[in-house]
Design a protein around this motif. Structure first.
Motif, PDB file in Angstrom:
ATOM      1  N   THR A  70      -1.052   1.851  -2.685  1.00  0.00           N
ATOM      2  CA  THR A  70      -1.798   1.049  -1.711  1.00  0.00           C
ATOM      3  C   THR A  70      -3.253   1.492  -1.693  1.00  0.00           C
ATOM      4  N   VAL A  71      -4.173   0.549  -1.811  1.00  0.00           N
ATOM      5  CA  VAL A  71      -5.590   0.841  -1.635  1.00  0.00           C
ATOM      6  C   VAL A  71      -6.210  -0.232  -0.744  1.00  0.00           C
ATOM      7  N   PRO A  72      -7.192   0.161   0.093  1.00  0.00           N
ATOM      8  CA  PRO A  72      -7.725   1.521   0.241  1.00  0.00           C
ATOM      9  C   PRO A  72      -6.744   2.426   0.967  1.00  0.00           C
ATOM     10  N   CYS A  73      -6.887   3.740   0.725  1.00  0.00           N
ATOM     11  CA  CYS A  73      -6.021   4.700   1.379  1.00  0.00           C
ATOM     12  C   CYS A  73      -6.803   5.984   1.611  1.00  0.00           C
ATOM     13  N   LYS A  74      -6.118   7.040   2.021  1.00  0.00           N
ATOM     14  CA  LYS A  74      -6.770   8.271   2.442  1.00  0.00           C
ATOM     15  C   LYS A  74      -7.625   8.898   1.343  1.00  0.00           C
ATOM     16  N   ASN A  75      -7.191   8.799   0.097  1.00  0.00           N
ATOM     17  CA  ASN A  75      -7.880   9.474  -0.996  1.00  0.00           C
ATOM     18  C   ASN A  75      -8.521   8.541  -2.008  1.00  0.00           C
ATOM     19  N   SER A  76      -8.462   7.242  -1.783  1.00  0.00           N
ATOM     20  CA  SER A  76      -9.014   6.313  -2.768  1.00  0.00           C
ATOM     21  C   SER A  76      -9.462   5.013  -2.116  1.00  0.00           C
ATOM     22  N   PRO A  77     -10.699   4.559  -2.436  1.00  0.00           N
ATOM     23  CA  PRO A  77     -11.124   3.242  -1.968  1.00  0.00           C
ATOM     24  C   PRO A  77     -10.506   2.152  -2.825  1.00  0.00           C
ATOM     25  N   GLY A  99     -15.443   3.112   1.583  1.00  0.00           N
ATOM     26  CA  GLY A  99     -14.246   2.306   1.392  1.00  0.00           C
ATOM     27  C   GLY A  99     -12.938   3.047   1.510  1.00  0.00           C
ATOM     28  N   VAL A 100     -12.978   4.385   1.750  1.00  0.00           N
ATOM     29  CA  VAL A 100     -11.746   5.150   1.925  1.00  0.00           C
ATOM     30  C   VAL A 100     -11.155   4.858   3.302  1.00  0.00           C
ATOM     31  N   ASP A 101      -9.826   4.751   3.379  1.00  0.00           N
ATOM     32  CA  ASP A 101      -9.133   4.506   4.640  1.00  0.00           C
ATOM     33  C   ASP A 101      -8.346   5.765   5.011  1.00  0.00           C
TER      34      ASP A 101
END
Length: 398
Positions: free
Chosen positions: A156-163, A130-132
């Protein structure tokens, strides 16, 4: 070894007669394959044929059974509780910002173990579901929290460090690492009589004294006896002070080849002393984490997920090595859930944690006058199953 006349490789396996029955009945209910039951909610077991030599006979019913590990033991639990909060799947938490994780079943041989705030032991794995990687996170309006592990809620989620937490999670926030104002590096400071600015490399690792009462900071004393409150910083070094040599910058990509504990590794790999893929990076990588090898040599590293296959459970290729700190085995089917196929290696090897034969639960053992079989809860440990192993050491079931 390399000089062995026997070139065959061996691994643990399940004989046909010990395979779990596809469907079996117990106390009026029907179960499938490897399962828990109403009277053993924390233990996985199954019914097998009476010719299975490792099976145990239940004298009351005449069935033969054994303990087992479910196929999905190392997958993120759909719903799990941590520190009183219910989560769904793979998430970040305030005490693990930027490093997504999830709880798994206690029978997962790839699991790491930690404790929650109540002291209860929990099995978990790192995850990236789910990480973007194409979206920067950024902190929300509340900003960065001055905690023992600084964090903020991702804007903002999902993002580079967090789903993005799945629907049903009690906490729908994603969390990322950050630097609160109290933990910002001092603009100008000295170490051992030399002037520095911001984040600098001291004794080979990035460090700086902080501006305020930073919860994450700790005192350090330079060779001249001057003590300052500081911490390992991760932002790239800014331009140095007038009389300080320019600080170099380095790549944060995995090194093509790197040495660790006497072995050579390539890019993103698993190692005998690790439970998830990682790699060494350039010591001047601004976002690197730092650790020490067995000879107390500091090195820069990062976690990585290049080349893993989350659809496959990892399996041992042979014997599980009974290392006192981290039992391990070579992986037979990389890439898999927690191990990539080593890139560029002439003899690719991947590793995973495992349970050595010397640490497997005894079929029968006695505690306080009561006889138990395999992995069990006891009156003095009602929530955490455990067992005796051949050396008679009490260990968690892993």
């Amino acid at each position: 070894g390399n000089n062995s006349a026997n070139n065959a490789a061996y691994g643990s396996c399940v004989p046909d007669e010990c395979a779990c029955e596809a469907s079996w009945d117990w106390q009026g209910a029907t179960y499938k394959d490897c399962s828990t039951t109403a009277d053993y909610p924390n233990d996985y077991w199954c019914v097998v044929k009476n010719t299975c030599k490792s099976a145990t006979l239940d004298s009351a019913t005449g069935i033969y059974h054994r303990t087992c590990v479910p196929a999905n033991a190392c997958e993120c639990k759909p719903s799990w509780s941590y520190n009183g909060v219910t989560y769904q799947g793979c998430v970040t938490t305030s005490d693990s910002p930027s490093l997504p994780w999830c709880m798994v079943d206690a029978s997962c041989t790839n699991a790491s173990w930690s404790q929650d705030s109540s002291g209860a032991n929990i099995p978990y794995i790192s995850c990236s579901i789910g990480v973007d990687d194409n979206t920067e996170c950024g902190c929300d309006a509340a900003g960065c929290q001055n905690a023992a592990i600084p964090y903020c809620v991702a804007a903002t989620v999902p993002c580079k460090n967090s789903p993005a937490p799945a629907a049903g999670s009690a906490d729908m926030n994603g969390y990322i690492s950050c630097t609160p104002s109290e933990c910002e590096c001092k603009d100008n400071w000295q170490w051992d009589g030399v002037d520095y600015t911001g984040c600098a490399y001291i004794n080979g690792y990035p460090w700086c004294p902080v501006k305020g009462a930073c919860t994450a900071a700790a005192p350090s004393t330079d060779p001249k006896g001057v003590t300052q409150n500081g911490f390992l910083c991760s932002n790239p070094p800014p331009p140095p002070a007038t009389n300080t040599p320019a600080q170099p910058t380095g790549s944060c990509d995995c090194l093509d080849s790197w040495e660790h504990e006497g072995g050579t590794f390539y890019k993103c790999q698993t190692t005998k002393d690790g439970t998830s893929p990682w790699c060494k990076v350039d010591m001047y990588c601004g976002s690197a984490s730092w650790s020490y090898d067995s000879n107390w040599n500091a090195y820069a590293y990062k976690s990585c997920t290049d080349g893993i296959d989350t659809s496959k459970t990892c399996s041992c290729a042979g014997e599980c090595i009974d290392d006192i700190y981290n039992p391990y085995c070579e992986v037979s089917n990389a890439p898999c859930y927690s191990a990539p196929t080593p890139s560029g290696s002439p003899v690719p090897k991947a590793y995973m944690t495992c349970t050595p034969a010397a640490c497997k639960c005894l079929d029968s053992w006695t505690q306080d006058g009561v006889t138990y079989s395999g992995c069990q809860t006891t009156p003095d440990s009602p929530s955490y199953p455990w067992c005796y192993v051949p050396q008679r050491v009490r260990v968690p079931y892993i």
